[in-house]
Write a protein that holds these residues in place. Sequence first.
Motif, PDB file in Angstrom:
ATOM      1  N   TYR A  81       2.180   6.412  -3.328  1.00  0.00           N
ATOM      2  CA  TYR A  81       1.279   6.455  -4.480  1.00  0.00           C
ATOM      3  C   TYR A  81       1.770   5.496  -5.563  1.00  0.00           C
ATOM      4  CZ  TYR A  81      -1.660   8.693  -8.087  1.00  0.00           C
ATOM      5  OH  TYR A  81      -2.581   8.957  -9.083  1.00  0.00           O
ATOM      6  N   ALA A  82       3.074   5.483  -5.801  1.00  0.00           N
ATOM      7  CA  ALA A  82       3.643   4.572  -6.795  1.00  0.00           C
ATOM      8  C   ALA A  82       3.517   3.121  -6.338  1.00  0.00           C
ATOM      9  CB  ALA A  82       5.105   4.934  -7.053  1.00  0.00           C
ATOM     10  N   TYR A  83       3.807   2.856  -5.058  1.00  0.00           N
ATOM     11  CA  TYR A  83       3.675   1.498  -4.535  1.00  0.00           C
ATOM     12  C   TYR A  83       2.236   1.001  -4.670  1.00  0.00           C
ATOM     13  CZ  TYR A  83       8.170   0.230  -2.458  1.00  0.00           C
ATOM     14  OH  TYR A  83       9.479  -0.154  -2.270  1.00  0.00           O
ATOM     15  N   CYS A  84       1.295   1.924  -4.575  1.00  0.00           N
ATOM     16  CA  CYS A  84      -0.117   1.561  -4.667  1.00  0.00           C
ATOM     17  C   CYS A  84      -0.598   1.608  -6.116  1.00  0.00           C
ATOM     18  CB  CYS A  84      -0.944   2.497  -3.785  1.00  0.00           C
ATOM     19  SG  CYS A  84      -2.376   1.699  -3.028  1.00  0.00           S
ATOM     20  N   LEU A  85       0.354   1.538  -7.056  1.00  0.00           N
ATOM     21  CA  LEU A  85       0.064   1.510  -8.492  1.00  0.00           C
ATOM     22  C   LEU A  85      -0.735   2.726  -8.930  1.00  0.00           C
ATOM     23  CD1 LEU A  85      -0.571  -2.295  -9.119  1.00  0.00           C
ATOM     24  CD2 LEU A  85       1.572  -1.022  -9.025  1.00  0.00           C
ATOM     25  N   TRP A  86      -0.319   3.880  -8.429  1.00  0.00           N
ATOM     26  CA  TRP A  86      -0.848   5.176  -8.845  1.00  0.00           C
ATOM     27  C   TRP A  86      -2.370   5.290  -8.706  1.00  0.00           C
ATOM     28  CZ3 TRP A  86       2.725   2.324 -11.644  1.00  0.00           C
ATOM     29  CH2 TRP A  86       4.048   2.799 -11.554  1.00  0.00           C
ATOM     30  N   GLY A  87      -2.923   4.582  -7.707  1.00  0.00           N
ATOM     31  CA  GLY A  87      -4.351   4.669  -7.447  1.00  0.00           C
ATOM     32  C   GLY A  87      -5.218   4.107  -8.553  1.00  0.00           C
ATOM     33  N   ARG A  88      -4.624   3.289  -9.437  1.00  0.00           N
ATOM     34  CA  ARG A  88      -5.361   2.803 -10.600  1.00  0.00           C
ATOM     35  C   ARG A  88      -6.165   1.521 -10.347  1.00  0.00           C
ATOM     36  NH1 ARG A  88      -3.759   7.320 -11.882  1.00  0.00           N
ATOM     37  NH2 ARG A  88      -3.054   7.894 -13.964  1.00  0.00           N
ATOM     38  N   MET A  89      -5.902   0.865  -9.219  1.00  0.00           N
ATOM     39  CA  MET A  89      -6.598  -0.398  -8.981  1.00  0.00           C
ATOM     40  C   MET A  89      -8.027  -0.145  -8.510  1.00  0.00           C
ATOM     41  SD  MET A  89      -4.532  -2.610  -9.959  1.00  0.00           S
ATOM     42  CE  MET A  89      -5.366  -4.093  -9.416  1.00  0.00           C
ATOM     43  N   PRO A  90      -8.994  -0.836  -9.091  1.00  0.00           N
ATOM     44  CA  PRO A  90     -10.400  -0.619  -8.738  1.00  0.00           C
ATOM     45  C   PRO A  90     -10.672  -0.921  -7.265  1.00  0.00           C
ATOM     46  CG  PRO A  90     -10.149  -2.639 -10.026  1.00  0.00           C
ATOM     47  CD  PRO A  90      -8.829  -1.924 -10.087  1.00  0.00           C
ATOM     48  N   GLY A  91     -11.326   0.020  -6.597  1.00  0.00           N
ATOM     49  CA  GLY A  91     -11.684  -0.185  -5.195  1.00  0.00           C
ATOM     50  C   GLY A  91     -10.564   0.058  -4.221  1.00  0.00           C
ATOM     51  N   GLY A  92      -9.393   0.497  -4.698  1.00  0.00           N
ATOM     52  CA  GLY A  92      -8.271   0.712  -3.802  1.00  0.00           C
ATOM     53  C   GLY A  92      -8.585   1.714  -2.702  1.00  0.00           C
ATOM     54  N   VAL A  93      -9.373   2.716  -3.032  1.00  0.00           N
ATOM     55  CA  VAL A  93      -9.735   3.753  -2.062  1.00  0.00           C
ATOM     56  C   VAL A  93     -11.050   3.448  -1.371  1.00  0.00           C
ATOM     57  CG1 VAL A  93     -10.346   6.195  -1.795  1.00  0.00           C
ATOM     58  CG2 VAL A  93      -8.421   5.541  -3.270  1.00  0.00           C
ATOM     59  N   ASN A 157       4.180   6.391   9.120  1.00  0.00           N
ATOM     60  CA  ASN A 157       5.475   7.005   9.358  1.00  0.00           C
ATOM     61  C   ASN A 157       6.252   6.998   8.055  1.00  0.00           C
ATOM     62  OD1 ASN A 157       8.506   6.946  10.229  1.00  0.00           O
ATOM     63  ND2 ASN A 157       7.402   7.567  12.068  1.00  0.00           N
ATOM     64  N   THR A 158       7.004   8.063   7.801  1.00  0.00           N
ATOM     65  CA  THR A 158       7.722   8.155   6.536  1.00  0.00           C
ATOM     66  C   THR A 158       8.814   7.093   6.397  1.00  0.00           C
ATOM     67  OG1 THR A 158       9.214   9.815   7.493  1.00  0.00           O
ATOM     68  CG2 THR A 158       7.302  10.629   6.268  1.00  0.00           C
ATOM     69  N   ALA A 159       9.181   6.432   7.496  1.00  0.00           N
ATOM     70  CA  ALA A 159      10.172   5.358   7.440  1.00  0.00           C
ATOM     71  C   ALA A 159       9.538   4.000   7.221  1.00  0.00           C
ATOM     72  CB  ALA A 159      10.990   5.340   8.728  1.00  0.00           C
ATOM     73  N   ASP A 160       8.227   3.976   7.074  1.00  0.00           N
ATOM     74  CA  ASP A 160       7.484   2.714   7.021  1.00  0.00           C
ATOM     75  C   ASP A 160       6.681   2.632   5.733  1.00  0.00           C
ATOM     76  OD1 ASP A 160       6.351   0.328   7.676  1.00  0.00           O
ATOM     77  OD2 ASP A 160       5.258   1.050   9.419  1.00  0.00           O
ATOM     78  N   ILE A 161       7.189   1.895   4.748  1.00  0.00           N
ATOM     79  CA  ILE A 161       6.507   1.757   3.470  1.00  0.00           C
ATOM     80  C   ILE A 161       5.417   0.688   3.569  1.00  0.00           C
ATOM     81  CG2 ILE A 161       6.766   1.110   1.036  1.00  0.00           C
ATOM     82  CD1 ILE A 161       7.963   3.802   1.735  1.00  0.00           C
ATOM     83  N   ILE A 162       4.223   1.024   3.107  1.00  0.00           N
ATOM     84  CA  ILE A 162       3.101   0.084   3.108  1.00  0.00           C
ATOM     85  C   ILE A 162       2.931  -0.459   1.695  1.00  0.00           C
ATOM     86  CG2 ILE A 162       0.667  -0.282   3.687  1.00  0.00           C
ATOM     87  CD1 ILE A 162       2.362   0.701   6.013  1.00  0.00           C
ATOM     88  N   ARG A 163       3.134  -1.747   1.549  1.00  0.00           N
ATOM     89  CA  ARG A 163       2.968  -2.373   0.237  1.00  0.00           C
ATOM     90  C   ARG A 163       1.567  -2.971   0.121  1.00  0.00           C
ATOM     91  NH1 ARG A 163       8.307  -4.007   1.624  1.00  0.00           N
ATOM     92  NH2 ARG A 163       9.872  -3.190   0.176  1.00  0.00           N
ATOM     93  N   PRO A 164       1.065  -3.137  -1.099  1.00  0.00           N
ATOM     94  CA  PRO A 164      -0.223  -3.813  -1.273  1.00  0.00           C
ATOM     95  C   PRO A 164      -0.148  -5.239  -0.740  1.00  0.00           C
ATOM     96  CG  PRO A 164       0.421  -2.675  -3.289  1.00  0.00           C
ATOM     97  CD  PRO A 164       1.623  -2.646  -2.377  1.00  0.00           C
ATOM     98  N   SER A 165      -1.281  -5.776  -0.392  1.00  0.00           N
ATOM     99  CA  SER A 165      -1.339  -7.153   0.096  1.00  0.00           C
ATOM    100  C   SER A 165      -1.484  -8.082  -1.109  1.00  0.00           C
ATOM    101  CB  SER A 165      -2.529  -7.316   1.050  1.00  0.00           C
ATOM    102  OG  SER A 165      -2.608  -8.648   1.505  1.00  0.00           O
TER     103      SER A 165
END
Length: 202
Positions: A81-93, A157-165
């Motif tokens: 959630y933090a890596y994804c900027l707390w869901g604040r980016m428009p259209g992220g979801v 997987n909890t060992a695999d962090i997904i960063r924004p593109s």
Amino acid sequence: MIFRRPIFILAILTVLPLYAVAEAHQRSSSGPHTGNAIAEISHGEMIMIAEYRDRIIDLAAQATDTTEPFRRVLNYAQIQYAYCLWGRMPGGVTDETSPFNECSHAYLAATKAVLLSMRSMGGEAVQAEAIVSAIDAGMVLRGLALITCEFSGETFNTADIIRPSWGDVPQHPASMATLTVLAMALLAAVYCGRRLLQRIAP
């Protein structure tokens, strides 16, 4: 408002220089075998889970009879959630083309896993079932059950962090506009702060 958290601005400062060098959907993993598997989440489920996320996480945070896998998945949901900027980016979801869509899948898939796990917990089962029922009803009423997107079948997987593109941000107008406004606001705040300090300095 998307600018409530000061850390959000600090995160922007950290990632803005990475635009030109970041790879699409960059991951950081120590190997899937070291973590806990998280099932996929559909695009329709994402929309509903996002609306109930705070309620789910608050309930999970209060749980006392937990297991290590549960705590790992909960921790992963919060980190993503933090890596994804707390869901604040428009259209992220909702926007499949958003540079933040895959990382949104990750934190919402983990949030869904947390919710489903709580259905078997004595202290949280009733409230978890109520949330599940509300989400199911919302998906039916809004016709979300059959909606999928590029990442709908992706497991995590909890060992695999997904960063924004980050490299795709310039091609996504809504994200680019938001980050540009943030950068301008930050520069203005720094400038005004320096002017104020100069005036009050002895």
